[in-house]
Design an enzyme around this catalytic site. Structure first.
Site, PDB file in Angstrom:
ATOM      1  N   ASP A  30       0.823  -1.121   0.063  1.00  9.21           N
ATOM      2  CA  ASP A  30      -0.027   0.033   0.077  1.00  9.21           C
ATOM      3  C   ASP A  30       0.929   1.129   0.182  1.00  9.21           C
ATOM      4  OD1 ASP A  30      -1.775   2.282   1.052  1.00  9.21           O
ATOM      5  OD2 ASP A  30      -3.119   0.455   1.139  1.00  9.21           O
ATOM      6  N   ILE A  31       0.457   2.211  -0.785  1.00  6.85           N
ATOM      7  CA  ILE A  31       1.468   3.279  -0.879  1.00  6.85           C
ATOM      8  C   ILE A  31       1.205   4.364   0.257  1.00  6.85           C
ATOM      9  CG2 ILE A  31       1.661   3.341  -3.383  1.00  6.85           C
ATOM     10  CD1 ILE A  31      -0.419   5.824  -3.521  1.00  6.85           C
ATOM     11  N   ASN A  86     -13.130  -3.411   2.674  1.00 10.08           N
ATOM     12  CA  ASN A  86     -13.953  -2.264   2.807  1.00 10.08           C
ATOM     13  C   ASN A  86     -15.158  -2.437   1.824  1.00 10.08           C
ATOM     14  OD1 ASN A  86     -12.293  -1.208   5.126  1.00 10.08           O
ATOM     15  ND2 ASN A  86     -10.963  -0.238   3.364  1.00 10.08           N
ATOM     16  N   HIS A  99     -10.711  -5.452  -2.848  1.00 10.39           N
ATOM     17  CA  HIS A  99      -9.314  -5.963  -2.405  1.00 10.39           C
ATOM     18  C   HIS A  99      -9.173  -6.090  -1.169  1.00 10.39           C
ATOM     19  CE1 HIS A  99      -9.592  -1.706  -2.060  1.00 10.39           C
ATOM     20  NE2 HIS A  99      -8.805  -1.505  -1.234  1.00 10.39           N
ATOM     21  N   HIS A 101      -7.026  -5.799   2.541  1.00 16.47           N
ATOM     22  CA  HIS A 101      -5.787  -5.267   3.195  1.00 16.47           C
ATOM     23  C   HIS A 101      -5.190  -6.528   4.058  1.00 16.47           C
ATOM     24  CE1 HIS A 101      -6.732  -1.041   2.058  1.00 16.47           C
ATOM     25  NE2 HIS A 101      -7.931  -1.483   1.830  1.00 16.47           N
TER      26      HIS A 101
END
Length: 113
Positions: A30-31, A86, A99, A101
């Site tokens: 993750d950025i 989410n 996606h 996490h």
């Protein structure tokens, strides 16, 4: 319809730090990490959000969870990790491409919030 951010990453149009990839999913860092380890496990097929998944998505959804365990072992997460999916703006969904996490390497609180 335009491609999602994740489709553009999968197609190598946008760079990402890839941790793992197979024929059904890609795992990237993750950025904007929320933990020392914050990976995104993204199916290559587009499922807009978990609440819109159908029976035909069942194998892919299961594969994402199995992949989480594979990647956690690969990168050495011995004390545990959390998986988060989410759905919608109230859950802070920012990309309409399902996606998972994977968060780890810090003490996570409960309840999440």
């Amino acid at each position: 319809m335009s491609k999602t951010l994740f489709q553009r990453i999968i197609d190598r149009e946008i760079p990402a730090k890839i941790e793992y990839e197979d024929d059904r999913c890609i795992v990237i860092h993750d950025i904007a990490p929320a933990a020392p380890v914050h990976l995104l496990i993204i199916p290559k097929s587009v499922i807009p959000r978990v609440g819109e998944a159908t029976d035909s998505d069942e194998a892919v959804l299961g594969h994402l969870l199995v992949t989480a365990g594979i990647v956690a072992k690969k990168i050495g997460i011995p004390k545990g990790f959390r998986l988060v999916i989410n759905h919608g703006p109230d859950a802070c969904e920012t990309v309409p491409h399902l996606h998972v996490h994977l968060l780890a390497k810090r003490q996570l609180t409960w309840p999440p919030g």
